[in-house]
Design an enzyme around this catalytic site. Structure first.
Site, PDB file in Angstrom:
ATOM      1  N   GLY A 182       0.800  -1.215   0.000  1.00  0.00           N
ATOM      2  CA  GLY A 182       0.000   0.000   0.000  1.00  0.00           C
ATOM      3  C   GLY A 182       0.831   1.262   0.000  1.00  0.00           C
ATOM      4  N   ASN A 183       0.275   2.327   0.576  1.00  0.00           N
ATOM      5  CA  ASN A 183       0.932   3.637   0.519  1.00  0.00           C
ATOM      6  C   ASN A 183       2.323   3.626   1.148  1.00  0.00           C
ATOM      7  OD1 ASN A 183      -1.185   5.546  -0.612  1.00  0.00           O
ATOM      8  ND2 ASN A 183      -2.356   4.537   0.997  1.00  0.00           N
ATOM      9  N   ASP A 204      -8.496  -0.520   0.812  1.00  0.00           N
ATOM     10  CA  ASP A 204      -9.019   0.838   0.998  1.00  0.00           C
ATOM     11  C   ASP A 204      -9.134   1.623  -0.305  1.00  0.00           C
ATOM     12  OD1 ASP A 204      -9.254   0.465   3.712  1.00  0.00           O
ATOM     13  OD2 ASP A 204      -7.296   1.338   4.177  1.00  0.00           O
ATOM     14  N   GLY A 256     -11.509   1.745   6.473  1.00  0.00           N
ATOM     15  CA  GLY A 256     -11.239   2.987   5.768  1.00  0.00           C
ATOM     16  C   GLY A 256     -10.865   4.088   6.732  1.00  0.00           C
ATOM     17  N   HIS A 257      -9.560   4.204   7.048  1.00  0.00           N
ATOM     18  CA  HIS A 257      -9.105   5.203   8.017  1.00  0.00           C
ATOM     19  C   HIS A 257      -9.213   6.623   7.468  1.00  0.00           C
ATOM     20  CE1 HIS A 257      -7.770   2.867  11.409  1.00  0.00           C
ATOM     21  NE2 HIS A 257      -7.134   2.032  10.625  1.00  0.00           N
ATOM     22  N   ILE A 288     -12.636  -9.150   8.850  1.00  0.00           N
ATOM     23  CA  ILE A 288     -13.367 -10.027   7.927  1.00  0.00           C
ATOM     24  C   ILE A 288     -13.248  -9.507   6.499  1.00  0.00           C
ATOM     25  CG2 ILE A 288     -15.706 -10.736   7.250  1.00  0.00           C
ATOM     26  CD1 ILE A 288     -16.383 -10.884  10.227  1.00  0.00           C
ATOM     27  N   GLN A 289     -13.184  -8.190   6.358  1.00  0.00           N
ATOM     28  CA  GLN A 289     -13.114  -7.592   5.015  1.00  0.00           C
ATOM     29  C   GLN A 289     -11.798  -7.876   4.306  1.00  0.00           C
ATOM     30  OE1 GLN A 289     -14.876  -3.283   5.542  1.00  0.00           O
ATOM     31  NE2 GLN A 289     -14.298  -4.142   7.511  1.00  0.00           N
ATOM     32  N   ARG A 290     -10.755  -8.203   5.080  1.00  0.00           N
ATOM     33  CA  ARG A 290      -9.430  -8.420   4.480  1.00  0.00           C
ATOM     34  C   ARG A 290      -9.117  -9.893   4.255  1.00  0.00           C
ATOM     35  NH1 ARG A 290      -5.340  -4.728   7.799  1.00  0.00           N
ATOM     36  NH2 ARG A 290      -4.213  -6.686   7.890  1.00  0.00           N
TER      37      ARG A 290
END
Length: 337
Positions: free
Chosen positions: A108-109, A133, A176-177, A262-264
């Site tokens: 990621g970033n 995200d 989603g931070h 769970i989303q990951r």
């Protein structure tokens, strides 16, 4: 040529498909030698590697997580511990001792920022953007996002029946931070009545009025989707705060559900498998052509690349002008503003 592959940062559906896309293209089409580096940049610091062949890259397309493991090691972070500042040089040394011609960094970033800094040191690096995200600047979409949206949408669908049966408000917190992409896409796909994003801010009085107005119109239940990064007083957990305030203000029984990791987890969606395969294959093509210091990306339906130096320190955020927000508001969905 000899290339190394690592995955860094949080796990994500589609990493293994990317490893397979890079590795099989390199081995089968370009005749390259490929090694996998374990546990992200930790493995590069310790020279913890394995050699890949066609067989070891088979059977992983549909697997969640990452067969290489991952970590959140940031070798350029300045810490007080002795020797910490030597990590970038140790990476350069191990890169050379392993005989690498290029390093593929899937992440990621933070990972793309590190990849850019390694590139600036003179290492040949290619970045592949990965995050559920969908907030990496420079690419229209990242693999893992579609899978996360599917998981969140299914959860919202299931909560509709409970909300309706008990005449409750169901508050669903998704990941989603800083960016509300999952909340926006899953909320819209799941028929949410209120969607709260970090980028837009929100007014609880307006949200409560939406809930009460629905009740007055014969709709005594509501679905509220919130991103985990929305700001709350005293940094109270978003789902807990929103649920509590709604119930206190409206008198309607309210419950919260946090989807969390769970989303990951789990297998990547077909879309993410194909996207990861395309990005991985294009990364290997860049290596074969000697185009280093770049991150592969999606622009529309085309796979392209941009300089890693342009990615660091930027986020792709939801804007108020996004067509899903505009259309949602036209349909009476509240975004809390």
């Amino acid at each position: 040529m000899k290339i190394g592959i690592l995955s860094s940062g949080g796990d994500c559906p589609g990493i293994n498909a990317t490893i397979r896309g890079v590795g099989k293209t390199a081995i089968m089409h370009y005749g390259m030698e490929v090694i996998g580096i374990h546990s992200g940049f930790v493995g590069l610091l310790n020279k913890d590697v394995q050699t890949f062949d066609e067989r070891s890259l088979s059977g992983i397309l549909n697997l969640g997580g990452t067969i290489l493991g991952t970590s959140r090691e940031k070798p350029f972070r300045k810490l007080l511990a002795s020797g910490e500042s030597e990590k970038p040089q140790l990476i350069r040394q191990n890169y050379e001792e392993l005989g690498l011609d290029c390093l593929v960094c899937i992440g990621g970033n933070g990972t793309q920022k590190t990849a850019g800094m390694l590139s600036a040191m003179g290492l040949n690096v290619i970045g592949v953007p990965k995050t559920i995200d969908n907030d990496i600047w420079g690419t229209d979409i990242t693999f893992g996002f579609d899978t996360a949206v599917n998981i969140a949408t299914e959860a919202i669908d299931r909560l509709h029946s409970t909300a309706s049966s008990h005449k409750r408000v169901m508050v669903v917190e998704v990941m989603g931070h800083h960016a509300g992409w999952i909340a926006l896409y899953a909320g819209m796909a799941g028929g949410a009545d209120v969607i709260l994003l970090p980028e837009l801010g929100f007014d609880m009085d307006k949200i409560n009025e939406v809930i009460l107005d629905r009740a007055r119109r014969g709709k005594p239940y509501s679905i509220v989707v919130v991103a985990e990064g929305i700001e709350t007083p005293d940094k109270e957990r978003p789902s807990v705060y929103v649920t509590r305030v709604i119930e206190e203000a409206t008198g309607i029984e309210s419950r919260d559900t946090v989807l969390g990791y769970i989303q990951r987890g789990g297998n990547p969606s077909p879309f993410d498998r194909n996207l990861a395969t395309r990005l991985g294959g294009y990364a290997t093509e860049l290596i074969a052509n000697g185009q280093f210091g770049r991150m592969v990306c999606m622009k529309g339906n085309e796979v392209e690349s941009i300089p890693l130096s342009e990615v660091a320190g930027k986020l792709k955020l939801v804007t108020p002008e996004h067509d899903l927000i505009v259309q949602g508001k036209r349909m009476g969905i509240s975004f809390g503003d």
